[in-house]
Design a protein around this motif. Sequence first.
Motif, PDB file in Angstrom:
ATOM      1  N   MET A  37      -1.933  -4.384  -4.783  1.00  0.00           N
ATOM      2  CA  MET A  37      -2.732  -4.910  -3.673  1.00  0.00           C
ATOM      3  C   MET A  37      -3.754  -3.885  -3.192  1.00  0.00           C
ATOM      4  O   MET A  37      -4.910  -4.230  -2.912  1.00  0.00           O
ATOM      5  N   VAL A  38      -3.347  -2.624  -3.115  1.00  0.00           N
ATOM      6  CA  VAL A  38      -4.282  -1.575  -2.692  1.00  0.00           C
ATOM      7  C   VAL A  38      -5.383  -1.396  -3.732  1.00  0.00           C
ATOM      8  O   VAL A  38      -6.563  -1.254  -3.393  1.00  0.00           O
ATOM      9  N   ALA A  39      -5.002  -1.419  -5.018  1.00  0.00           N
ATOM     10  CA  ALA A  39      -5.999  -1.268  -6.081  1.00  0.00           C
ATOM     11  C   ALA A  39      -6.961  -2.449  -6.103  1.00  0.00           C
ATOM     12  O   ALA A  39      -8.171  -2.278  -6.296  1.00  0.00           O
ATOM     13  N   ASP A  40      -6.442  -3.665  -5.906  1.00  0.00           N
ATOM     14  CA  ASP A  40      -7.305  -4.848  -5.889  1.00  0.00           C
ATOM     15  C   ASP A  40      -8.287  -4.793  -4.722  1.00  0.00           C
ATOM     16  O   ASP A  40      -9.446  -5.216  -4.844  1.00  0.00           O
ATOM     17  N   HIS A  41      -7.829  -4.283  -3.593  1.00  0.00           N
ATOM     18  CA  HIS A  41      -8.712  -4.140  -2.434  1.00  0.00           C
ATOM     19  C   HIS A  41      -9.854  -3.172  -2.751  1.00  0.00           C
ATOM     20  O   HIS A  41     -11.031  -3.460  -2.472  1.00  0.00           O
TER      21      HIS A  41
ATOM     22  N   LEU B 109       0.049  -0.642   3.864  1.00  0.00           N
ATOM     23  CA  LEU B 109       0.513  -0.546   2.477  1.00  0.00           C
ATOM     24  C   LEU B 109       0.366   0.879   1.950  1.00  0.00           C
ATOM     25  O   LEU B 109       1.226   1.372   1.215  1.00  0.00           O
ATOM     26  N   GLU B 110      -0.715   1.540   2.310  1.00  0.00           N
ATOM     27  CA  GLU B 110      -0.910   2.929   1.875  1.00  0.00           C
ATOM     28  C   GLU B 110       0.166   3.837   2.475  1.00  0.00           C
ATOM     29  O   GLU B 110       0.654   4.757   1.808  1.00  0.00           O
ATOM     30  N   TYR B 111       0.546   3.578   3.730  1.00  0.00           N
ATOM     31  CA  TYR B 111       1.621   4.357   4.343  1.00  0.00           C
ATOM     32  C   TYR B 111       2.936   4.116   3.602  1.00  0.00           C
ATOM     33  O   TYR B 111       3.703   5.055   3.340  1.00  0.00           O
ATOM     34  N   PHE B 112       3.207   2.851   3.280  1.00  0.00           N
ATOM     35  CA  PHE B 112       4.431   2.523   2.547  1.00  0.00           C
ATOM     36  C   PHE B 112       4.459   3.231   1.192  1.00  0.00           C
ATOM     37  O   PHE B 112       5.482   3.813   0.797  1.00  0.00           O
ATOM     38  N   ILE B 113       3.351   3.191   0.464  1.00  0.00           N
ATOM     39  CA  ILE B 113       3.278   3.822  -0.857  1.00  0.00           C
ATOM     40  C   ILE B 113       3.540   5.324  -0.749  1.00  0.00           C
ATOM     41  O   ILE B 113       4.285   5.904  -1.544  1.00  0.00           O
ATOM     42  N   LYS B 114       2.933   5.949   0.249  1.00  0.00           N
ATOM     43  CA  LYS B 114       3.117   7.391   0.407  1.00  0.00           C
ATOM     44  C   LYS B 114       4.575   7.732   0.718  1.00  0.00           C
ATOM     45  O   LYS B 114       5.134   8.690   0.170  1.00  0.00           O
TER      46      LYS B 114
ATOM     47  N   GLU C  29      15.798   6.575   1.017  1.00  0.00           N
ATOM     48  CA  GLU C  29      15.803   6.028  -0.337  1.00  0.00           C
ATOM     49  C   GLU C  29      15.208   4.630  -0.321  1.00  0.00           C
ATOM     50  O   GLU C  29      15.359   3.890   0.650  1.00  0.00           O
ATOM     51  N   LEU C  30      14.538   4.273  -1.406  1.00  0.00           N
ATOM     52  CA  LEU C  30      14.055   2.904  -1.562  1.00  0.00           C
ATOM     53  C   LEU C  30      15.223   1.975  -1.873  1.00  0.00           C
ATOM     54  O   LEU C  30      16.098   2.316  -2.670  1.00  0.00           O
ATOM     55  N   THR C  31      15.229   0.812  -1.257  1.00  0.00           N
ATOM     56  CA  THR C  31      16.176  -0.225  -1.660  1.00  0.00           C
ATOM     57  C   THR C  31      15.665  -0.872  -2.938  1.00  0.00           C
ATOM     58  O   THR C  31      14.538  -0.614  -3.384  1.00  0.00           O
ATOM     59  N   ASP C  32      16.460  -1.734  -3.543  1.00  0.00           N
ATOM     60  CA  ASP C  32      16.002  -2.444  -4.737  1.00  0.00           C
ATOM     61  C   ASP C  32      14.768  -3.289  -4.422  1.00  0.00           C
ATOM     62  O   ASP C  32      13.829  -3.367  -5.225  1.00  0.00           O
ATOM     63  N   VAL C  33      14.772  -3.906  -3.240  1.00  0.00           N
ATOM     64  CA  VAL C  33      13.602  -4.683  -2.817  1.00  0.00           C
ATOM     65  C   VAL C  33      12.400  -3.756  -2.631  1.00  0.00           C
ATOM     66  O   VAL C  33      11.274  -4.084  -3.011  1.00  0.00           O
ATOM     67  N   GLY C  34      12.647  -2.582  -2.057  1.00  0.00           N
ATOM     68  CA  GLY C  34      11.572  -1.616  -1.858  1.00  0.00           C
ATOM     69  C   GLY C  34      10.966  -1.145  -3.164  1.00  0.00           C
ATOM     70  O   GLY C  34       9.743  -0.987  -3.281  1.00  0.00           O
ATOM     71  N   LYS C  35      11.819  -0.930  -4.166  1.00  0.00           N
ATOM     72  CA  LYS C  35      11.324  -0.506  -5.478  1.00  0.00           C
ATOM     73  C   LYS C  35      10.429  -1.578  -6.094  1.00  0.00           C
ATOM     74  O   LYS C  35       9.401  -1.274  -6.697  1.00  0.00           O
ATOM     75  N   GLU C  36      10.827  -2.828  -5.953  1.00  0.00           N
ATOM     76  CA  GLU C  36      10.013  -3.920  -6.493  1.00  0.00           C
ATOM     77  C   GLU C  36       8.709  -4.059  -5.718  1.00  0.00           C
ATOM     78  O   GLU C  36       7.637  -4.245  -6.301  1.00  0.00           O
ATOM     79  N   PHE C  37       8.797  -3.954  -4.392  1.00  0.00           N
ATOM     80  CA  PHE C  37       7.598  -4.116  -3.568  1.00  0.00           C
ATOM     81  C   PHE C  37       6.602  -2.988  -3.812  1.00  0.00           C
ATOM     82  O   PHE C  37       5.390  -3.185  -3.667  1.00  0.00           O
ATOM     83  N   TYR C  38       7.093  -1.815  -4.193  1.00  0.00           N
ATOM     84  CA  TYR C  38       6.214  -0.666  -4.454  1.00  0.00           C
ATOM     85  C   TYR C  38       5.137  -1.023  -5.473  1.00  0.00           C
ATOM     86  O   TYR C  38       3.951  -0.735  -5.273  1.00  0.00           O
TER      87      TYR C  38
END
Length: 284
Positions: free
Chosen positions: A71-75, A6-11, A56-65
């Motif tokens: 999730m990372v913050a909760d962890h 998830l951290e890789y995805f966020i970056k 580029e982020l897809t619309d799904v990618g933007k939402e998942f971001y």
Amino acid sequence: MNIKTLEYFIKLAETLNFTKAANECFIVQTAMSRQISSLEEELGVILFKRDTRSVELTDVGKEFYWHALKMVADHAHALERINLVSQNHASSLRIGIGPYEQALLQPILKRFVSENPNTLILIEQYNYERLARYFQEGHYDMMVCINHCADRVRDSETKVVYNGPWGIICSTDNPLHRKEEIADSDLKDQTLINMSEYNINEYKADMTKRFATSKFIYVNSISGKLLLVGSNLGVAWIPEFISNQLPPDIKYFRMKSQVSRYFVCAYQPDRLTNPALEQLIQLM
């Protein structure tokens, strides 16, 4: 799915560049590509549009971001809670504040701490743009800020903690200090010292229309405002609750016509599982 992926995805979502994202995560680009492909396969969706020239982020990618940030913050929050329990702290609160809010929060926090001596309080102070971003990313249980900062955050609730007057400050070397009160027309041709995180063009247009001035200086802290005002380089807006902390060579005036700015505490409803947060909100 794991936290590191998830951290890789966020970056990658923030840089939109595989090489840069990999470098900032201290992995090779091929490993970054594998992690993102694995995540997309696990979720069954395409998160990024990519070709040889762009990402580029897809619309799904933007939402998942936004969900990935949470999730990372909760962890991180869960790990912090475990550490607190091991150190005999009953609870903890992470609070973000902007440039002005220290004076607003201090008496409330003093009462809270007297009633909750085993609660660990962590405070971070930033300009409003960064504060809103960090709060959205889940770094804080609460932020205390000006209303336009809270408006930038999704899915948060707010409570007004100050809706009082604002005023103008000037140096005692400024001829304005001899006045009993100041009207908008008195600020014609004065240099206005303002926080830089506002929309500068919008602010200049508003202030030019209201005060017939076109001279501005931008700073990034209340200390910067006081330094320049005390040096007689201009005048500045401040909320009245910090007027009793001004040095003797700066004078405060409540304006005849008021500005519609107020301060709130903002919090995410799902963080109300922390009883310390709920109690602090009640004291606001």
